[in-house]
Structures are given as structure tokens and as C-alpha cells.
Motif scaffolding. Structure first.
Motif, PDB file in Angstrom:
ATOM      1  N   LEU A   1       0.819  -1.213   0.000  1.00  0.00           N
ATOM      2  CA  LEU A   1       0.000   0.000   0.000  1.00  0.00           C
ATOM      3  C   LEU A   1       0.852   1.262   0.000  1.00  0.00           C
ATOM      4  O   LEU A   1       0.414   2.318  -0.477  1.00  0.00           O
ATOM      5  CB  LEU A   1      -0.931  -0.026   1.217  1.00  0.00           C
ATOM      6  CG  LEU A   1      -1.977   1.086   1.319  1.00  0.00           C
ATOM      7  CD1 LEU A   1      -2.960   1.006   0.152  1.00  0.00           C
ATOM      8  CD2 LEU A   1      -2.735   0.976   2.632  1.00  0.00           C
ATOM      9  N   LEU A   2       2.076   1.172   0.497  1.00  0.00           N
ATOM     10  CA  LEU A   2       2.963   2.345   0.551  1.00  0.00           C
ATOM     11  C   LEU A   2       3.446   2.789  -0.827  1.00  0.00           C
ATOM     12  O   LEU A   2       4.023   3.871  -0.957  1.00  0.00           O
ATOM     13  CB  LEU A   2       4.164   2.056   1.447  1.00  0.00           C
ATOM     14  CG  LEU A   2       3.853   1.952   2.941  1.00  0.00           C
ATOM     15  CD1 LEU A   2       5.058   1.456   3.697  1.00  0.00           C
ATOM     16  CD2 LEU A   2       3.417   3.313   3.475  1.00  0.00           C
ATOM     17  N   LEU A   3       3.236   1.964  -1.844  1.00  0.00           N
ATOM     18  CA  LEU A   3       3.601   2.393  -3.194  1.00  0.00           C
ATOM     19  C   LEU A   3       2.787   3.593  -3.649  1.00  0.00           C
ATOM     20  O   LEU A   3       3.185   4.315  -4.567  1.00  0.00           O
ATOM     21  CB  LEU A   3       3.423   1.235  -4.181  1.00  0.00           C
ATOM     22  CG  LEU A   3       4.344   0.030  -3.977  1.00  0.00           C
ATOM     23  CD1 LEU A   3       4.006  -1.064  -4.974  1.00  0.00           C
ATOM     24  CD2 LEU A   3       5.805   0.445  -4.117  1.00  0.00           C
ATOM     25  N   ALA A   4       1.636   3.822  -3.009  1.00  0.00           N
ATOM     26  CA  ALA A   4       0.786   4.967  -3.362  1.00  0.00           C
ATOM     27  C   ALA A   4       1.059   6.183  -2.490  1.00  0.00           C
ATOM     28  O   ALA A   4       0.331   7.178  -2.571  1.00  0.00           O
ATOM     29  CB  ALA A   4      -0.684   4.574  -3.254  1.00  0.00           C
TER      30      ALA A   4
ATOM     31  N   VAL B   1      -3.135   6.904   2.498  1.00  0.00           N
ATOM     32  CA  VAL B   1      -2.342   5.790   3.031  1.00  0.00           C
ATOM     33  C   VAL B   1      -2.202   5.925   4.546  1.00  0.00           C
ATOM     34  O   VAL B   1      -2.296   4.927   5.289  1.00  0.00           O
ATOM     35  CB  VAL B   1      -0.959   5.763   2.349  1.00  0.00           C
ATOM     36  CG1 VAL B   1      -0.068   4.689   2.976  1.00  0.00           C
ATOM     37  CG2 VAL B   1      -1.109   5.507   0.857  1.00  0.00           C
ATOM     38  N   PHE B   2      -2.024   7.146   5.047  1.00  0.00           N
ATOM     39  CA  PHE B   2      -1.877   7.379   6.480  1.00  0.00           C
ATOM     40  C   PHE B   2      -3.146   6.990   7.246  1.00  0.00           C
ATOM     41  O   PHE B   2      -3.091   6.517   8.387  1.00  0.00           O
ATOM     42  CB  PHE B   2      -1.548   8.855   6.702  1.00  0.00           C
ATOM     43  CG  PHE B   2      -1.265   9.220   8.126  1.00  0.00           C
ATOM     44  CD1 PHE B   2      -0.620   8.331   8.984  1.00  0.00           C
ATOM     45  CD2 PHE B   2      -1.642  10.449   8.624  1.00  0.00           C
ATOM     46  CE1 PHE B   2      -0.356   8.671  10.301  1.00  0.00           C
ATOM     47  CE2 PHE B   2      -1.379  10.798   9.946  1.00  0.00           C
ATOM     48  CZ  PHE B   2      -0.742   9.899  10.779  1.00  0.00           C
ATOM     49  N   VAL B   3      -4.305   7.171   6.631  1.00  0.00           N
ATOM     50  CA  VAL B   3      -5.561   6.807   7.285  1.00  0.00           C
ATOM     51  C   VAL B   3      -5.828   5.313   7.158  1.00  0.00           C
ATOM     52  O   VAL B   3      -6.303   4.658   8.108  1.00  0.00           O
ATOM     53  CB  VAL B   3      -6.720   7.629   6.689  1.00  0.00           C
ATOM     54  CG1 VAL B   3      -8.074   7.114   7.199  1.00  0.00           C
ATOM     55  CG2 VAL B   3      -6.559   9.102   7.034  1.00  0.00           C
ATOM     56  N   LEU B   4      -5.545   4.728   5.993  1.00  0.00           N
ATOM     57  CA  LEU B   4      -5.863   3.313   5.774  1.00  0.00           C
ATOM     58  C   LEU B   4      -5.003   2.379   6.620  1.00  0.00           C
ATOM     59  O   LEU B   4      -5.479   1.311   7.064  1.00  0.00           O
ATOM     60  CB  LEU B   4      -5.696   2.965   4.290  1.00  0.00           C
ATOM     61  CG  LEU B   4      -6.740   3.553   3.333  1.00  0.00           C
ATOM     62  CD1 LEU B   4      -6.442   3.136   1.908  1.00  0.00           C
ATOM     63  CD2 LEU B   4      -8.139   3.092   3.735  1.00  0.00           C
ATOM     64  N   LEU B   5      -3.747   2.741   6.864  1.00  0.00           N
ATOM     65  CA  LEU B   5      -2.868   1.834   7.611  1.00  0.00           C
ATOM     66  C   LEU B   5      -3.372   1.573   9.040  1.00  0.00           C
ATOM     67  O   LEU B   5      -3.475   0.400   9.453  1.00  0.00           O
ATOM     68  CB  LEU B   5      -1.445   2.406   7.626  1.00  0.00           C
ATOM     69  CG  LEU B   5      -0.628   2.217   6.345  1.00  0.00           C
ATOM     70  CD1 LEU B   5       0.727   2.896   6.476  1.00  0.00           C
ATOM     71  CD2 LEU B   5      -0.435   0.743   6.033  1.00  0.00           C
ATOM     72  N   PRO B   6      -3.703   2.592   9.847  1.00  0.00           N
ATOM     73  CA  PRO B   6      -4.215   2.280  11.195  1.00  0.00           C
ATOM     74  C   PRO B   6      -5.568   1.578  11.166  1.00  0.00           C
ATOM     75  O   PRO B   6      -5.845   0.736  12.034  1.00  0.00           O
ATOM     76  CB  PRO B   6      -4.302   3.647  11.867  1.00  0.00           C
ATOM     77  CG  PRO B   6      -4.340   4.634  10.768  1.00  0.00           C
ATOM     78  CD  PRO B   6      -3.530   4.042   9.667  1.00  0.00           C
ATOM     79  N   LEU B   7      -6.438   1.914  10.196  1.00  0.00           N
ATOM     80  CA  LEU B   7      -7.717   1.201  10.102  1.00  0.00           C
ATOM     81  C   LEU B   7      -7.491  -0.273   9.787  1.00  0.00           C
ATOM     82  O   LEU B   7      -8.153  -1.153  10.365  1.00  0.00           O
ATOM     83  CB  LEU B   7      -8.582   1.852   9.019  1.00  0.00           C
ATOM     84  CG  LEU B   7      -9.117   3.257   9.335  1.00  0.00           C
ATOM     85  CD1 LEU B   7      -9.899   3.806   8.136  1.00  0.00           C
ATOM     86  CD2 LEU B   7      -9.982   3.248  10.581  1.00  0.00           C
TER      87      LEU B   7
ATOM     88  N   ALA C   1       4.470   6.449   9.692  1.00  0.00           N
ATOM     89  CA  ALA C   1       5.463   7.527   9.699  1.00  0.00           C
ATOM     90  C   ALA C   1       5.966   7.824   8.284  1.00  0.00           C
ATOM     91  O   ALA C   1       6.175   8.993   7.913  1.00  0.00           O
ATOM     92  CB  ALA C   1       6.622   7.163  10.613  1.00  0.00           C
ATOM     93  N   VAL C   2       6.161   6.782   7.473  1.00  0.00           N
ATOM     94  CA  VAL C   2       6.591   6.980   6.087  1.00  0.00           C
ATOM     95  C   VAL C   2       5.532   7.739   5.294  1.00  0.00           C
ATOM     96  O   VAL C   2       5.832   8.650   4.510  1.00  0.00           O
ATOM     97  CB  VAL C   2       6.911   5.628   5.434  1.00  0.00           C
ATOM     98  CG1 VAL C   2       7.221   5.809   3.949  1.00  0.00           C
ATOM     99  CG2 VAL C   2       8.079   4.952   6.130  1.00  0.00           C
TER     100      VAL C   2
END
Length: 418
Positions: free
Chosen positions: A69-72, A80-86, A107-108
Motif C-alpha cells: 500500500l505504501l507504493l501509493a 495511506v496514512f488513514v488506511l494503515l491504522p484502520l 510515519a513513512v
């Protein structure tokens, strides 16, 4: 928003925009590192008593998926910052460990938001993502394993630091882009200045050579009149007049060929109608220079001979401009030498000084002056070469070598252009 830089020439499409190869390699390295970190954490901690997650293999696979997912992150860092913790909260509820990717990946993503988004959008994404991160931390079924609000404060500090690093990177990139644009503008301005100087010098040379040709035509007219008047009673004098007309005409044609293509501006001031200086006037020029306190010597090598007036004028101007530069830049207590060398089919002039230059600065800057550009243009019109630069032992040297063209032949590049 994509990164810009030297690698932008070699770019590939990632589905949204052109991304440099270096950026693609960086993103791939981040995916591999975070996937490896999550895989290691699952493999090591799965055998500890505190391990609460049940599906180890699913955690390793899910870790790779979230890392991808970090490729985006460059295009949609806030998303990406919102989707990762969800995704991390959902994984906690089903017993899948992905925190090795979620914690550092967030953080990235925050860094990417600070680096690639404008300030308002970056702050909005930071605030929204931080709120989601705090909410998912509180709602996690494993919240009791954390040390309390100090853990949240440390996490928020980690996120804020990553965002600030991204902003610093964005500011530095903008600064470098501005410096590159400024350097480009200065280079264009310098080129425009050089073209203006060359155009001005060409106009001046054309006016001076025009006077030389006009002088030749006037001499031919007088000789023709004299020959017509004496042809009946003195054929020998008439024949000599015709020979003089022939020689003068050849010289005039030679000068005319050199001024072809040199534009003459209509707004220029009228050229002086007096005789143009030549090699015979160099001693007088040196005498004027000596009156300023500069010690200058003249040395002649080879057998001196008469040269076309335009060629003598060019050599005189080279000596004049070189000595002017010596007076300006050589510094106090400097001495100069002018050397004229007559070679078979060519003549060269060399002006050297032993000056140390003005106190506290070099002789020249990045921008070429009028003098060197003018001298080089004059010499090139006669097919010659000019070299100018510092001497190895100190001082400055100007060397010009011009082929003598008595027959009026064209320069090779002029003939080839026809």
C-alpha cells in the motif's frame, strides 16, 4: 506530486504519474524492509507467552499486502496514512499481527505528505490521520498491552517528527529548483549579453572596414584619372597606373569579402573619416601607454612587410585592447611586452604582462568582457585564432595569429557556405 531532479529524464509510469527510477527503487526497498520486519516480528514473538495473535501465516501475508500500500504514498499520502491504522485495527480484531508495517508505515506516509503536498493539504492529512491513529489505538482489543497515554504521546511525537522532516525536504527541493532556475536565467542573460556585444563589435568592424574599402576605391579613381590623362604621351606611366589600380582593386575585394555578412546598424554614429591606425602606429601607442607609468617593450621578429590595411587595423586593435586590459587589471609595478612576428604567409602578435592582478580579486569573472569578445571576433573575421589566459608564472597573455591573404581568397567556411 512527483519528485523532480536529475533522474527525471529516466522515468517510468506507476499508474498515476511519471516517477524516477530512483524513487521506484526507494519504494521497493521500503516495501521489502517493512515486510521483512513484520515477518521477523511474527516469527520471533509467536513463541512468547505474551503473544495474543492467532493467525501467524495470515499476519505475514497481510504485512506484505499493507507494505505494498505504501507504493501509493507519493500520490495519496493522506489516504495511506488513514488506511494503515484502520487496517491495523481490523487485523487486531481478527487476530492477525501487522503492527510491524502499520507503525513505521504510518510515519513513512506522514513524511510523504509533508514532502509532496502543499502546506494546507499536508496539515489536513496530518490532522485527520492523527485522529484516526489515536482512535484506532484506543479501540484496539490489545490496548491494555500498551503503557498508557505516554505511549500515545511518544507515537504522536514520532508522527510529528516524520512530518517535519518531510516539510524540510520539500523546502530544500524548492530551494534547489529555484537555484537551478536562477542559474538558467543567468546563463541565458550571459548568452544574450555576449550576442549583444558581438553584434555591437561586428557593427563597429563593418564601419571601419567600410572606410578601408572606401579609401581603396578613392585611390583607384585617382589612379584611373591620372592614367587617362597621361596615356597618350606617357604609356609607361599609364601602364604603372593600371597595375596600381589592379593591386588596389584586389585589396578592396579582399576587404569586401570579409565584411559580407557583417551587419551595419543604421542608428550607429558616423565612422571617422581619418586614416585608420596600423602596425606603424604601434610605437606611438606604446609611447602613450608608457606615459601612464607602465613599462612596455616592443619586439619584432622576422622581416617586416606591408600588410592589407584591414589586417593591420585588426592587429593594432588587439594590441590596443590588450594593453588597456593590462592597465586595468595587471596591478601596480607591472611590466608588459608586445611581440610582433612576421611568418611566411601569416603574422602573429603577443602581449604579455607579469602583473599579479588587482588586490583581493581575480582579473576576470564568469561573464566575458567586451574586450576579449571583440578581439576574438576581429581575428576570426580574418581566419585567425586568438588565445587569452593566465600565464603559468604569473601575469596574463594574449596571443593572436592571423594568416595573410594577399590574393583576396575567401575564408574556407565562407566558401563552403555558398
Amino acid at each position: 506530486m512527483t519528485e523532480s531532479g536529475p533522474d527525471s529524464r529516466s522515468a517510468v509510469r506507476d499508474g498515476w504519474a511519471r516517477v524516477p527510477y530512483r524513487a521506484v527503487l526507494t519504494d521497493a526497498l521500503i516495501v521489502v524492509l517493512l515486510s521483512g520486519l513484520n515477518f521477523t516480528m511474527v516469527s520471533v514473538k509467536a513463541h512468547t507467552p505474551m503473544w495474543r495473535w492467532e493467525h501467524d501465516l495470515a499476519g505475514q501475508v497481510a504485512g506484505v499486502g499493507l507494505a505494498l500500500l505504501l507504493l501509493a504514498r507519493r500520490r495519496f499520502p493522506g489516504t495511506v496514512f488513514v488506511l494503515l491504522p484502520l487496517a491495523g485495527l481490523a487485523a487486531d480484531h481478527i487476530g492477525v499481527f501487522v503492527q510491524g508495517v502499520v507503525s513505521i508505515g504510518a510515519a513513512v506516509a506522514v513524511y510523504s505528505g509533508g514532502r509532496h503536498l502543499p502546506l494546507r493539504r499536508s496539515l489536513a492529512g496530518l490532522g485527520c490521520g492523527t485522529a484516526v491513529n489515536v482512535a484506532t489505538t484506543v479501540a484496539s482489543p490489545f490496548n491494555e498491552m500498551r503503557t498508557g497515554w505516554w505511549d500515545v504521546v511518544f507515537y504522536l511525537s514520532w508522527i510529528a517528527g516524520a512530518w517535519w522532516l518531510g516539510r524540510l525536504g520539500r523546502l530544500r527541493a524548492a530551494h534547489l529548483t529555484e537555484l537551478q532556475a536562477r542559474a538558467t536565467r543567468l546563463e541565458h542573460a550571459r548568452d544574450a549579453h555576449a550576442r549583444a556585444v558581438l553584434a555591437e563589435e561586428r557593427s563597429r568592424i563593418a564601419r571601419e572596414l567600410h572606410d578601408v574599402v572606401a579609401h581603396h576605391v578613392s585611390v583607384m579613381t585617382v589612379q584611373a584619372t591620372a592614367g587617362r590623362r597621361v596615356i597618350a604621351r606617357s604609356p609607361d606611366r599609364a601602364r604603372q597606373a593600371l597595375e596600381d589600380i589592379e593591386e588596389t582593386g584586389r585589396q578592396a575585394l579582399s576587404e569586401m569579402r570579409r565584411i559580407v555578412g557583417v551587419l551595419r546598424t543604421s542608428a550607429s554614429a558616423d565612422a571617422d573619416r581619418g586614416p585608420q591606425p596600423g602596425l606603424a602606429d604601434i610605437p606611438d601607442l606604446l609611447a602613450q601607454v608608457r606615459e601612464t607609468g607602465l613599462a612596455v617593450a616592443l619586439r619584432t621578429e622576422g622581416v617586416a612587410r606591408a600588410l592589407p590595411p584591414g589586417l593591420e587595423l585588426t592587429l593594432y586593435r588587439v594590441v590596443q585592447e590588450s594593453l588597456t586590459n593590462v592597465l586595468k587589471h595587471a596591478g601596480p609595478d607591472a611590466a608588459a611586452e608586445v611581440a610582433l612576428r612576421f611568418e611566411p604567409g601569416a603574422v602573429s602578435v603577443r602581449v604579455e604582462d607579469d602583473g599579479a592582478g588587482p588586490p583581493g580579486g581575480a582579473r576576470g569573472g564568469d561573464e566575458p568582457g567586451h574586450g576579449l569578445l571583440g578581439m576574438r571576433e576581429r581575428v576570426s573575421l580574418f581566419g585567425g585564432d586568438l588565445e587569452a589566459g593566465p600565464r603559468p608564472g604569473g601575469g596574463f597573455s594574449v596571443r593572436a595569429r592571423v594568416p595573410e591573404n594577399r590574393s583576396g581568397a575567401e575564408r574556407p567556411e565562407t566558401a563552403a557556405a555558398r
